[in-house]
Design an enzyme around this catalytic site. Sequence first.
Site, short mmCIF file in Angstrom:
data_model
loop_
_atom_site.label_atom_id
_atom_site.label_comp_id
_atom_site.label_asym_id
_atom_site.label_seq_id
_atom_site.Cartn_x
_atom_site.Cartn_y
_atom_site.Cartn_z
N GLY A 156 0.93 -1.18 0.00
CA GLY A 156 0.00 0.00 0.00
C GLY A 156 1.01 1.27 0.00
CB THR A 157 3.68 2.12 -2.09
OG1 THR A 157 3.99 0.88 -1.49
CG2 THR A 157 4.94 2.87 -2.40
CB VAL A 158 2.48 7.71 -1.34
CG1 VAL A 158 1.12 7.48 -0.72
CG2 VAL A 158 3.53 7.96 -0.27
#
Length: 539
Positions: free
Chosen positions: A357-359
């Site tokens: 789950g990453t930006v």
Amino acid sequence: MQFDPHYYPTASRRMTTYGRRGMVATSQSLAAQTGMDILKQGGNAVDAAIATAAALTVVEPTSNGLGSDAFALVWINDELHGLNASGRAPQGISREAVRARGFDAMPEHGWLPVTVPGAPGAWAELSARFGVLDFADLLAPAIALAEDGFPVSPVVQQLWAEAHATYATYDDAVFAPWFETFSIDGRAPRVGELWHAPDHARTLRAIAETHAETFYRGDLAQRMDAHSRDHGGFLRAEDLAAYRPEWVTPVSAEYRGHDIWEIPPNGSGLIALMALNTLNGDAPLHQDTPHAHLDTLHRRIEALKLAYVDGLHYIGDADHMPVTAEAMLSPEYAARRRALIGDRALDPEPGEIPRGGTVYLATADAEGNMVSFIQSNFHGFGSGVVVPGTGISLQNRGESFSLEAEHVNALAPGKRPYHTIIPGFITHRGCAVGPFGVMGGYMQPQGHVQVVTGLLDEHLNPQAALDAPRWKWVAGRTVEVEPHFPDHLAQALQRRGHDIVKCHDSLSFGRGQVILRDPDSGVLSGGTEPRADGAVLAW
């Protein structure tokens, strides 16, 4: 006026965005605006990246937070620098200790998969080495967002609701602070509902005032230690105190006359480079060749599969790998893997590499400085562990460790786990072309390959390269495709032996950003991900 923020019955189109004095691209528009404001205050691309990253922990907590890890590629003064801000396993943990808790594999949630968080250290390190504005000024916009509140955006809300349902399945007191911190009246926030994060604001202010020292060697470190001890975790203040981000030499592969750069292991960027190495022996796409698109797509999938099984077999903490990055990127090995690709889908197996789950966000400024930055909790909110009263949501990167002693990624004290998050960068004849990245767990190397080939083989503009329908290899011969993936290509791939699965939404196919710089005019062109809530802003 009533409407459904998730319902889009017709396709929409974005144009490539152009600017000259600066550009910020990321997955949440308020965070992108934060970075642009910093540029207009006289900050450089590094300052803008730090401010954007801090803001993302507030406005997109579903993918990253104050307890995340981070990686960065920084082009500044005509040189590319790499920063590895991933954390290590606690010194007190071991495979035996985890098995003694009744686990045959690393759990996904709770304190056991938590490793030392690296993101706050990355911000402070980048600021100290390359920033021009005061560190506290860079975090001020994120603090304001947390204190004043912001309206929750659609994709973030969807992921938030999914996480709420996941953690609700546990009957464990360790998750109570998560619900206290991230719920409204016992539920996830709704789209457009104002969200306030006062605990988060206080912690950001403490990080700003101490240049992250309190996080690793002060009050916040002690609070993480105490919460870990109270709930059977292994993380200790000593683990945090010993942490320092590491400057590393980026690794690259040549593709179509350009150099594609990634962070070396423990990151998985080698997978993208290995796939591109394998494809480099293929002739460029010719539109008038019969079945050209099908043949090219088939070979890209096969090359990626072969690279991925090698990556999962060999990549881990660089100090513990049985082979070197150089050996994995050798032309000889690429030729051997290329020779395995035929007309039918392979069930891939690792090759024998010679032993040796990453930006996501991208920024650029008028001086030619550019940053490719990524930070992540791993699975959504991560471990589900929130340190009470701090807003610190801790990642679960340790879930990637194996409990098998002979595995390259075997759990060991002080060891870094295999990491999915990878920033990318492109250069041409020693000049910066620009940063790119595609976040999304194990989709990331696959997204890198699809964006790079779109840019350099199909000659797509940055926005079109991100808009293109994506595919994702899962295992064996199974390949998932997006809902709008062309049926004729899906059916043709199926006839070649691929097991094609069409998904009902696009959330698992990554969310990327691209900024490119014209070396003559300095004009910036950028694209932002249509699968996210993001924006690319130009000045």
